[in-house]
Design a protein around this motif. Structure first.
Motif, PDB file in Angstrom:
ATOM      1  N   THR A 124       0.892  -0.961   0.041  1.00 23.35           N
ATOM      2  CA  THR A 124       0.038  -0.129  -0.143  1.00 23.35           C
ATOM      3  C   THR A 124       0.977   1.169   0.079  1.00 23.35           C
ATOM      4  OG1 THR A 124      -0.035   0.035   2.348  1.00 23.35           O
ATOM      5  CG2 THR A 124      -1.867  -1.316   1.367  1.00 23.35           C
ATOM      6  N   GLN A 125       0.261   2.384  -0.281  1.00 26.16           N
ATOM      7  CA  GLN A 125       1.124   3.675  -0.336  1.00 26.16           C
ATOM      8  C   GLN A 125       1.126   3.982   0.961  1.00 26.16           C
ATOM      9  OE1 GLN A 125       1.993   2.840  -3.446  1.00 26.16           O
ATOM     10  NE2 GLN A 125       2.195   5.153  -3.528  1.00 26.16           N
TER      11      GLN A 125
ATOM     12  N   ALA B 266       4.251   6.439   3.867  1.00 21.14           N
ATOM     13  CA  ALA B 266       5.435   7.437   3.961  1.00 21.14           C
ATOM     14  C   ALA B 266       6.407   6.923   4.926  1.00 21.14           C
ATOM     15  CB  ALA B 266       4.509   8.822   4.108  1.00 21.14           C
TER      16      ALA B 266
ATOM     17  N   LYS C 280      -0.952  14.288   5.668  1.00 17.58           N
ATOM     18  CA  LYS C 280      -0.929  13.024   4.924  1.00 17.58           C
ATOM     19  C   LYS C 280      -0.624  13.392   3.565  1.00 17.58           C
ATOM     20  CE  LYS C 280      -3.736   8.981   3.410  1.00 17.58           C
ATOM     21  NZ  LYS C 280      -5.265   8.123   3.634  1.00 17.58           N
ATOM     22  N   ALA C 281      -1.200  14.445   3.182  1.00 15.30           N
ATOM     23  CA  ALA C 281      -0.842  15.011   1.759  1.00 15.30           C
ATOM     24  C   ALA C 281       0.421  15.508   1.561  1.00 15.30           C
ATOM     25  CB  ALA C 281      -2.001  15.862   1.388  1.00 15.30           C
ATOM     26  N   GLU C 282       0.849  16.262   2.785  1.00 14.77           N
ATOM     27  CA  GLU C 282       2.028  16.866   2.520  1.00 14.77           C
ATOM     28  C   GLU C 282       3.024  16.901   3.950  1.00 14.77           C
ATOM     29  OE1 GLU C 282       5.178  18.616   0.818  1.00 14.77           O
ATOM     30  OE2 GLU C 282       3.303  18.534  -0.291  1.00 14.77           O
TER      31      GLU C 282
ATOM     32  N   ASP D   4       9.899  10.639   2.401  1.00 15.22           N
ATOM     33  CA  ASP D   4       9.299  10.117   0.989  1.00 15.22           C
ATOM     34  C   ASP D   4       7.869   9.851   1.335  1.00 15.22           C
ATOM     35  OD1 ASP D   4      11.641  10.163  -0.276  1.00 15.22           O
ATOM     36  OD2 ASP D   4      12.366   8.301  -0.238  1.00 15.22           O
ATOM     37  N   ASN D   5       6.908  10.347   0.404  1.00 16.07           N
ATOM     38  CA  ASN D   5       5.528  10.161   0.711  1.00 16.07           C
ATOM     39  C   ASN D   5       5.042   9.452  -0.647  1.00 16.07           C
ATOM     40  OD1 ASN D   5       3.100  10.450   1.910  1.00 16.07           O
ATOM     41  ND2 ASN D   5       2.395  12.476   0.741  1.00 16.07           N
ATOM     42  N   ASP D   6       3.739   8.853  -0.104  1.00 16.79           N
ATOM     43  CA  ASP D   6       3.190   7.888  -1.411  1.00 16.79           C
ATOM     44  C   ASP D   6       4.073   7.124  -2.054  1.00 16.79           C
ATOM     45  OD1 ASP D   6       0.757   9.355  -1.016  1.00 16.79           O
ATOM     46  OD2 ASP D   6       1.184  10.784  -2.302  1.00 16.79           O
TER      47      ASP D   6
END
Length: 445
Positions: free
Chosen positions: A44-45, A47, A355-357, A116-118
């Protein structure tokens, strides 16, 4: 003679049925000594804060093209000698606004440059039986790791985020750890040495539930924080057609640095270098509030600690105590103190922005067992449940019924045979008496 055979056979069958229920099946309700299982989650994606990048003050490859992650922008100079993509090499310098040169060590990158995200993440765990194990206890050794699928090299090391090697000796029936300082938990963090596996006494279930699991809360040990907390019974369900109890545990935020420090302090005198290296990844000092995206004076120096939250759900076959499915929602982040950690975690809108940034995320990973793992585990659980059901219910019931029928048949047959024998002997005696009585008077007459 046939009656005695039936009575003997009936008694034998009933004895076998009782032996299965009270001796054979209880002996089977012990965790097998040949345990060797592997569970793998879906990818799964998530971070990850790359510790090596943070320690080296070098933005990750995925973040290197972002303006705020270039040396010139971080130093506050728009006219920099850095390459056009904004990423300077290790030996390059930047020029500050007052004309002085500064190397990479003087540049204050925001923490987001090291997150590192997503990215694709998955977890795997291998549990096997090791010594000491005997008729009463079994020792589980569990090697667990969190991995990046996008960074996995030929040996798998490149994609390693963190790992642990856990050993615990438990009762083979209750699955509770024994009351001896034999449990060990070795932590492996990227960029740090292994922690020394010192023995300690552990409380709480972990890799298995007891046979005949009850509908109640149990204590459950969390290997990430070295803490024991309740895991609550939610309800009955089925998983892959198998009866299951659902249990859920919601943890955190837990101060990881404090909980791990307190654990080692309770079992050792001081810390060895390996423990210090692991603890270093759970506390960050000397950075500024601006680097962490905190409100207030951006130049304020802050002491940040890593906090851990997890919503853990496990599905247990009540008869065998085997975990047949599970998922976890793990989130680790940095905060200044407990109050600030709770306020941050409970702010739904803020969490969506993070979560987004991400600006302070250490690990975000939410996943459950993949289909192959579920199929293998559930098949094994069904086989064990079928064996216990056969020897604990079906076979005793069949043998018991046959035994009772044989016993009753033998008794009835014996009773009939006895009654027939008595009637025959009585008739013969009466006739004899009558013959003698009738002859006497006739002779005398």
């Amino acid at each position: 003679m046939p009656a005695l055979v039936l009575v003997g056979l009936g008694a034998f069958l009933i004895t076998i049925a009782l032996a299965l229920v009270f001796f054979v099946v209880p002996a089977q309700k012990k965790t097998p000594l040949d345990i060797n299982t592997t569970t793998v989650t879906e990818t799964t994606q998530g971070a990850v804060l790359v510790g090596a990048a943070l320690a080296g003050n070098s933005p990750t490859e995925l973040n290197s093209t972002r303006p705020e992650c270039s040396e010139g922008d971080a130093a506050g100079d728009e006219d920099t000698d850095a390459p056009g993509d904004g990423a300077a090499g290790d030996d390059e310098v930047v020029e500050t606004q007052d004309g002085a040169e500064a190397d990479d060590a003087d540049v204050q990158f925001p923490v987001t440059c090291f997150i590192d995200n997503d990215i694709p993440l998955y977890s795997q765990r291998r549990v096997q039986a090791v010594e000491p194990s005997d008729a009463e206890v079994i020792t589980f050794q569990a090697a667990q790791s969190l991995l990046r699928e996008d960074k996995t090299g030929s040996d798998g090391v490149e994609g390693l985020v963190n790992a642990s090697i856990d050993r615990v000796t438990v009762d083979r029936v209750s699955a509770e750890p024994i009351d001896e300082a034999v449990s060990t938990l070795q932590l492996v963090a990227t960029g740090a040495e292994d922690s020394a596996p010192t023995g300690f006494v552990r409380n709480g279930l972990q890799y298995k539930f007891p046979f005949d699991t009850e509908q109640r809360d149990y204590d459950y040990f969390d290997a990430s924080t070295f803490t024991t907390n309740p895991i609550s019974f939610v309800g009955e369900t089925t998983v892959g057609g198998i009866d299951a109890y659902e249990f859920r545990q919601e943890l955190g935020p837990i101060d990881m640095w404090s909980s791990i420090r307190d654990h080692f302090a309770s079992i050792t005198d001081g810390y060895d270098p390996a423990v210090e290296a692991v603890l270093a990844s759970y506390r960050r000092e000397g950075m500024t509030a601006g680097q962490w995206g905190l409100e207030g004076d951006p130049e304020r120096e802050v002491d940040m600690r890593r906090y851990y939250t997890n919503t853990r759900t496990v599905y247990v076959n009540p008869e065998t105590g085997q975990v047949i499915n599970g998922n976890e929602n793990i989130y680790q982040f940095f905060a200044e103190d407990q109050d600030e950690a709770e306020a941050f975690f409970n702010d739904a809108a803020g969490m969506e922005e993070e979560k987004a940034e991400p600006t302070r995320t250490a690990v975000r990973f939410e996943s459950g067992w993949n289909e192959e793992t579920k199929e293998i585990t559930q098949s094994a659980a069904q086989e064990t449940a079928d064996t216990l059901n056969t020897f604990g219910r079906i076979l005793p019931a069949v043998l018991g019924v046959l035994g009772v029928l044989a016993l009753l048949g033998g008794i009835l047959l014996g009773a009939r045979s006895g009654a027939g024998g008595r009637t025959t002997r009585g008739t013969r005696d009466t006739r004899g008496v009558r013959g003698d009585g009738g002859a006497g008077p006739a002779t005398r007459a």
